[in-house]
Design a protein around this motif. Sequence first.
Motif, PDB file in Angstrom:
ATOM      1  N   ARG A   1      30.208  32.905  34.264  1.00 52.22           N
ATOM      2  CA  ARG A   1      31.697  33.353  34.607  1.00 52.22           C
ATOM      3  C   ARG A   1      31.657  34.632  35.248  1.00 52.22           C
ATOM      4  O   ARG A   1      32.418  35.035  36.252  1.00 52.22           O
TER       5      ARG A   1
ATOM      6  N   GLU B   1      32.516  35.566  39.256  1.00 54.56           N
ATOM      7  CA  GLU B   1      33.816  36.622  39.579  1.00 54.56           C
ATOM      8  C   GLU B   1      33.226  37.588  40.351  1.00 54.56           C
ATOM      9  O   GLU B   1      33.861  37.984  41.579  1.00 54.56           O
ATOM     10  N   THR B   2      31.836  37.995  40.392  1.00 52.25           N
ATOM     11  CA  THR B   2      31.147  38.800  41.424  1.00 52.25           C
ATOM     12  C   THR B   2      31.236  38.343  42.687  1.00 52.25           C
ATOM     13  O   THR B   2      31.349  38.801  43.921  1.00 52.25           O
TER      14      THR B   2
ATOM     15  N   GLY C   1      35.686  33.696  40.998  1.00 47.53           N
ATOM     16  CA  GLY C   1      36.153  33.512  39.313  1.00 47.53           C
ATOM     17  C   GLY C   1      37.345  32.580  39.394  1.00 47.53           C
ATOM     18  O   GLY C   1      37.292  31.621  38.332  1.00 47.53           O
ATOM     19  N   LYS C   2      38.452  32.426  40.052  1.00 46.37           N
ATOM     20  CA  LYS C   2      39.346  31.691  39.844  1.00 46.37           C
ATOM     21  C   LYS C   2      39.146  30.137  39.867  1.00 46.37           C
ATOM     22  O   LYS C   2      39.283  29.481  38.976  1.00 46.37           O
TER      23      LYS C   2
ATOM     24  N   ASN D   1      36.568  29.142  37.339  1.00 44.24           N
ATOM     25  CA  ASN D   1      37.323  28.936  35.648  1.00 44.24           C
ATOM     26  C   ASN D   1      38.275  27.721  35.768  1.00 44.24           C
ATOM     27  O   ASN D   1      38.216  27.026  34.698  1.00 44.24           O
TER      28      ASN D   1
END
Length: 190
Positions: A41, A45-46, A50-51, A54
Amino acid sequence: MLSCAACANRAIPDEYRTTAEGLFPASNFTEGNGPTQDSARIFAETLGIGKEYNSRLGSRNALGEFLDSFRNNLELLIQKTWVEKAEEQRKEDLLDRLPDLIAGIEQGEYQRALQEFGSILEELAYLLFGAQSHKEDFTEYTFRIDSQMGLFWWYGSRLGSPEVRQWAGRAGKDLLLAVLLIGICFLADF
């Protein structure tokens, strides 16, 4: 693509090292020291996905629709890549491999799909970057272009490593899917 994990890890800028090695450690890649749901996760995100990551990870139903989008985008990327006439067959061969990758994911064969995806990324890197993708400094080269791109191609280079293949043989399906989704989400919007 770079096969030397230590060489690839040396090319990672310090600000990304903790995140990258949280996903795939540079050394001591053992059962207790490998990817986790949390490290996947954080890595996503990096990468700036991320959105999307997820939302896909949490819904198996949305995965099928998303795989169609991923396949369409990857096919378009491959088809639009300019190569010398002698390399056209490589593009066709790569396009022919996509249905097997998608089928493996849909059937829940994530270990096989992860291996196939690593091989596809290696070939895609060659189509996009040419012989540079096989040089020892490829990871460093991609980081100079764009940090997120560099991190993605580092991830791609690690998928085919013996350490990751060995880890995948003992990892659970949910974790394998989490690691696989990183690349799928990134390329779906590439």
